[in-house]
Motif scaffolding. Structure first.
Motif, PDB file in Angstrom:
ATOM      1  N   GLN A  76     -50.119 131.962  33.779  1.00 13.97           N
ATOM      2  CA  GLN A  76     -51.190 132.765  34.365  1.00 13.97           C
ATOM      3  C   GLN A  76     -52.416 132.779  33.463  1.00 13.97           C
ATOM      4  OE1 GLN A  76     -49.976 136.742  35.364  1.00 13.97           O
ATOM      5  NE2 GLN A  76     -51.959 137.309  36.227  1.00 13.97           N
ATOM      6  N   ALA A  77     -52.196 132.908  32.154  1.00 13.08           N
ATOM      7  CA  ALA A  77     -53.307 132.925  31.200  1.00 13.08           C
ATOM      8  C   ALA A  77     -54.037 131.579  31.167  1.00 13.08           C
ATOM      9  CB  ALA A  77     -52.793 133.276  29.806  1.00 13.08           C
ATOM     10  N   LEU A  78     -53.315 130.493  31.407  1.00 14.76           N
ATOM     11  CA  LEU A  78     -53.941 129.171  31.419  1.00 14.76           C
ATOM     12  C   LEU A  78     -54.894 129.009  32.604  1.00 14.76           C
ATOM     13  CD1 LEU A  78     -50.960 126.874  30.370  1.00 14.76           C
ATOM     14  CD2 LEU A  78     -53.126 127.148  29.155  1.00 14.76           C
ATOM     15  N   GLY A  79     -54.644 129.722  33.673  1.00 16.35           N
ATOM     16  CA  GLY A  79     -55.550 129.692  34.818  1.00 16.35           C
ATOM     17  C   GLY A  79     -55.777 128.305  35.391  1.00 16.35           C
ATOM     18  N   GLY A  80     -54.733 127.467  35.400  1.00 17.70           N
ATOM     19  CA  GLY A  80     -54.882 126.125  35.956  1.00 17.70           C
ATOM     20  C   GLY A  80     -55.310 125.079  34.944  1.00 17.70           C
ATOM     21  N   HIS A  81     -55.539 125.485  33.695  1.00 12.51           N
ATOM     22  CA  HIS A  81     -55.935 124.522  32.666  1.00 12.51           C
ATOM     23  C   HIS A  81     -54.777 123.564  32.376  1.00 12.51           C
ATOM     24  CE1 HIS A  81     -57.785 122.893  29.042  1.00 12.51           C
ATOM     25  NE2 HIS A  81     -56.644 123.099  28.405  1.00 12.51           N
ATOM     26  N   ILE A  82     -55.040 122.271  32.476  1.00 11.99           N
ATOM     27  CA  ILE A  82     -54.042 121.229  32.201  1.00 11.99           C
ATOM     28  C   ILE A  82     -54.632 120.295  31.156  1.00 11.99           C
ATOM     29  CG2 ILE A  82     -52.698 119.327  33.165  1.00 11.99           C
ATOM     30  CD1 ILE A  82     -52.896 120.758  35.881  1.00 11.99           C
ATOM     31  N   ALA A  83     -53.911 120.108  30.075  1.00 13.71           N
ATOM     32  CA  ALA A  83     -54.449 119.356  28.941  1.00 13.71           C
ATOM     33  C   ALA A  83     -54.904 117.953  29.333  1.00 13.71           C
ATOM     34  CB  ALA A  83     -53.394 119.281  27.838  1.00 13.71           C
ATOM     35  N   GLU A  84     -54.111 117.267  30.149  1.00 21.57           N
ATOM     36  CA  GLU A  84     -54.409 115.874  30.466  1.00 21.57           C
ATOM     37  C   GLU A  84     -55.698 115.696  31.267  1.00 21.57           C
ATOM     38  OE1 GLU A  84     -50.072 116.101  29.588  1.00 21.57           O
ATOM     39  OE2 GLU A  84     -51.455 117.291  30.819  1.00 21.57           O
ATOM     40  N   ASN A  85     -56.191 116.766  31.879  1.00 22.75           N
ATOM     41  CA  ASN A  85     -57.383 116.630  32.722  1.00 22.75           C
ATOM     42  C   ASN A  85     -58.603 116.165  31.937  1.00 22.75           C
ATOM     43  OD1 ASN A  85     -56.014 117.295  35.015  1.00 22.75           O
ATOM     44  ND2 ASN A  85     -56.770 119.393  35.149  1.00 22.75           N
ATOM     45  N   ARG A  86     -58.671 116.498  30.632  1.00 23.73           N
ATOM     46  CA  ARG A  86     -59.825 116.060  29.846  1.00 23.73           C
ATOM     47  C   ARG A  86     -59.840 114.531  29.749  1.00 23.73           C
ATOM     48  NH1 ARG A  86     -57.224 119.015  26.434  1.00 23.73           N
ATOM     49  NH2 ARG A  86     -58.989 120.308  25.820  1.00 23.73           N
ATOM     50  N   TYR A  87     -58.654 113.933  29.606  1.00 20.60           N
ATOM     51  CA  TYR A  87     -58.573 112.471  29.559  1.00 20.60           C
ATOM     52  C   TYR A  87     -58.966 111.876  30.908  1.00 20.60           C
ATOM     53  CZ  TYR A  87     -56.772 110.353  25.253  1.00 20.60           C
ATOM     54  OH  TYR A  87     -56.658 109.829  24.001  1.00 20.60           O
ATOM     55  N   ILE A  88     -58.447 112.471  31.974  1.00 16.24           N
ATOM     56  CA  ILE A  88     -58.724 111.962  33.321  1.00 16.24           C
ATOM     57  C   ILE A  88     -60.217 112.009  33.612  1.00 16.24           C
ATOM     58  CG2 ILE A  88     -58.364 112.421  35.776  1.00 16.24           C
ATOM     59  CD1 ILE A  88     -55.542 113.468  34.971  1.00 16.24           C
TER      60      ILE A  88
END
Length: 532
Positions: free
Chosen positions: A357-369
Motif C-alpha cells: 500500500q505504501a508503494l502505491g504502485g511503484h515498481i522498481a523495473e519501470n524505471r528501466y522500461i
C-alpha cells in the motif's frame, strides 16, 4: 566536495564550461552577488552528489549521504520505494535514496539554486546518443578506437602522486595496463587479488600480463569466505549495497593503496562495447520476438515457461524457464527483469500488505522500461546499453569502486569512461560490438596487437563471491536470524515468516536464495546504522 565562488556567471557560459571538462567531478559554484548556487555532476556519474531540502527552507549538499546525516535538521525516515528498488537491483538507484527526501543529482545533470526561489528540477547537460552510426571499415574504426583509448589512459596518468593500476587479467584491465606501459618510462605498478578457491582465481592471467609488460606486480590471496568486511562496507556505502564483489574490490583497493595513491581501472568497457553476456542473450531473444507475433508469443512462451521446471542454480543459457518467460514479455520488460536480483514475484512474498500500500504502485523495473522506451537509439541492443549507462553503471559499478577506493584513501580513475570514447562507442554498428557470439568484438580485435588471444577471448570471470555457500555454511545462522530482526520487523514492511522460509529453503538446498539473503543482511545492517 569543493565549493567555488563564481562572479555572476551567465547560465549558458556555465554549460559551455561543463562541456570542456573531461573526467570525474562533482562540484558547487557559489555566486554571492546573484545569491545562487550551481551544482554539477560528471557525465557518467563517477562521483556522487547528494542534496536535500531542509525544514527551514535551506538546502544541504554533500558528496556522501553521511555528510548530510550530520545536519541536525535532516529527518531520518526510510523510504519504502528505495527498499523496493534495492530489493529489485541490489543497489539503491541514483533517482532515489533510502533516506526519504534526500536526492542524488543524476549523472550528466546540473542544478541551479537561487535564494528565495523553489528548488527547480535538475537539467541534463550531457547524454549518450545511440541514434547515429559510424561508417568505415573495422580496421579504420579499430584504429580510431585505439587512439581514443590511448588518449583516455594517458590523460588519466597525469598525477603528482604514486600511480598504478588494478590488473585482473581480463580484457579491460589488461588493455589499460598495456596502454599505460606504452606511455610510461617506468614500470607500471599493478596489483591483483586471488582467491583460495581455484575456480574463482584469475592470478595466472594477471601474472601473464604483468610479465608481458614487465610491470611491478603485487598480489594477495583473499579467502573466499571474506565476509568479515560486512560492517566495513556498510559504513563505506551508507545505503545498502548487495553486489558481493564489493568485498573483493575493497581488498584490491586496500592492496593498491599500500604503494600508490591513484589507480586506473578498466571499468566501463562492458557497458560501452556490449561485453556482458546479458547483451548477447537480449539480442538473441529480440530476434526471436521479431519473428513471432506478440499475442502468439505471449501465449505460447508464457504457457511453456509456466510449465517448465525452475532452475535458478543453472547458468542462464540452461535456465529455459527464465528464457521462455522472458520471450513472453516485450524486450524492455524482459531486460528490466534480467538485470534484477530478487524477482517481482519473490518481492511480493516478502512484502506485507502495508508495504504494498505504501508503494502505491511503484515498481522498481519501470524505471528501466521507461528509460529503454525513451532512449535515443536505433536498435534493441542500444536500448539495453543505454539503460545500463543510466542505472546499472552509476548505481552499481561506479558506486562500488568509488566507495571502496575512497574508504582506503585511494583515487580510482576510469580511462575507458572518457566521454569521447563513450560517444564513439555509441555510434558503432551492432556487428562491431557483438559478432559470432563475441561481445566487445571491435575492442578485442583492435587490442590483438597488444594482448595474447588467450587473454582476449577467454571466458569472462569477474570477481565472484560464493555467497550461496556462505548461507549454507558459516552464515547460515545469520540468515536464520533475519526472521527475528527487530530492524526489519520494525518497518512493518516485511513478512518475517516469509524470510524464515527463504532462509530455511536455501539452507536445505530446496531453493537458491543466496543473493536475496545477502540483500536482506546488508539492508538490515544499513538500516540499523542509518535509523537505529
Amino acid at each position: 566536495m569543493p565549493v567555488f565562488w563564481l562572479p555572476k556567471p551567465a547560465q549558458d557560459a556555465v554549460f559551455r564550461m561543463l562541456e570542456r571538462l573531461n573526467g570525474m567531478f562533482a562540484f558547487a559554484l557559489h555566486d554571492s552577488r546573484a545569491q545562487s548556487l550551481f551544482l554539477a555532476r560528471d557525465r557518467l556519474g563517477v562521483k556522487p552528489l547528494h542534496y536535500v531540502e531542509l525544514s527551514d527552507g535551506g538546502v544541504a549538499f554533500a558528496s556522501e549521504l553521511k555528510g548530510l546525516l550530520a545536519h541536525p535538521l535532516l529527518r531520518r525516515t526510510p523510504d519504502i520505494r528505495a527498499v523496493e528498488d534495492y530489493m529489485a537491483f541490489g543497489y539503491v538507484p541514483d533517482d532515489t535514496c533510502l533516506v526519504a527526501g534526500v536526492k542524488k543529482l543524476a549523472a550528466g545533470h546540473s542544478l541551479l539554486l537561487t535564494r528565495g526561489k523553489p528548488v527547480p528540477a535538475p537539467q541534463q547537460w550531457w547524454d549518450i546518443d545511440f541514434s547515429h552510426r559510424a561508417t568505415g571499415t573495422a580496421a579504420a574504426l579499430g584504429e580510431q578506437l585505439i587512439d581514443l583509448m590511448r588518449d583516455g589512459v594517458r590523460s588519466r596518468m597525469l598525477a603528482d602522486v604514486p600511480l598504478g593500476a588494478f590488473l585482473s587479467g581480463g580484457v579491460d584491465s589488461s588493455a589499460v595496463v598495456a596502454l599505460m606501459a606504452e606511455a610510461s618510462k617506468r614500470a607500471v605498478k599493478t596489483c591483483t587479488i586471488g582467491f583460495d578457491a581455484a575456480d574463482h582465481d584469475e592470478r595466472g592471467y594477471a601474472n601473464q600480463i604483468a610479465a608481458l609488460f614487465a610491470t611491478e606486480h603485487r598480489e594477495r590471496i583473499v579467502a573466499a569466505d571474506d565476509f568479515a568486511l560486512i560492517d566495513t562496507l556498510v559504513a563505506a556505502f551508507d545505503e545498502p549495497f548487495a553486489d558481493a564483489s564489493a568485498l573483493a574490490t575493497y581488498r584490491v583497493c586496500e592492496l593498491a593503496r599500500e604503494q600508490v595513491t591513484v589507480a586506473l581501472s578498466g571499468d566501463g568497457a562492458d557497458e560501452a562495447f556490449a561485453g556482458y553476456r546479458r547483451y548477447r542473450f537480449q539480442a538473441a531473444e529480440e530476434r526471436v520476438r521479431a519473428l513471432v507475433p506478440a499475442a502468439f508469443r505471449s501465449s505460447l512462451f508464457g504457457k511453456l515457461g509456466a510449465l517448465y521446471p525452475k532452475a535458478d542454480w543453472a547458468p542462464r543459457p540452461l535456465r529455459a524457464k527464465t528464457t521462455l518467460l522472458g520471450l513472453a514479455d516485450d524486450g524492455t520488460t524482459a531486460y528490466a527483469r534480467s538485470v534484477g536480483v530478487t524477482t517481482p514475484a519473490l518481492r511480493a512474498q516478502l512484502f506485507t500488505d502495508a508495504a504494498r500500500q505504501a508503494l502505491g504502485g511503484h515498481i522498481a523495473e519501470n524505471r528501466y522500461i521507461t528509460t529503454m522506451r525513451d532512449a535515443p537509439v536505433r536498435e534493441a541492443l542500444d536500448r539495453a546499453q543505454y539503460a545500463d549507462f543510466k542505472h546499472w553503471l552509476p548505481g552499481d559499478i561506479l558506486t562500488k569502486v568509488d566507495r571502496t577506493s575512497m574508504a582506503v584513501s585511494l583515487e580510482a580513475r576510469e580511462p575507458l569512461l572518457d566521454y569521447k570514447l563513450i560517444e564513439f562507442a555509441a555510434t558503432l554498428p551492432v556487428s562491431m560490438r557483438i559478432r559470432a557470439g563475441e561481445g566487445k568484438w571491435i575492442m578485442k580485435k583492435a587490442m590483438e596487437r597488444y594482448l595474447p588471444r588467450d587473454i582476449l577471448y577467454r571466458q569472462k570471470m569477474g570477481f565472484v563471491t560464493p555467497i550461496s555457500a556462505w548461507f549454507r555454511g558459516a552464515l547460515a545462522d545469520e540468515a536464520a536470524a533475519l526472521a527475528s530482526s527487530r530492524v526489519l520487523a520494525g518497518t512493518g514492511w516485511f513478512e518475517m515468516s516469509a524470510i524464515a522460509r527463504l532462509a530455511a529453503d536455501h539452507r536445505s538446498g530446496r531453493a537458491e536464495h543466496g543473493r536475496t539473503l545477502w540483500q536482506l543482511v546488508m539492508l538490515e545492517r544499513s538500516m540499523q546504522r542509518l535509523f537505529g
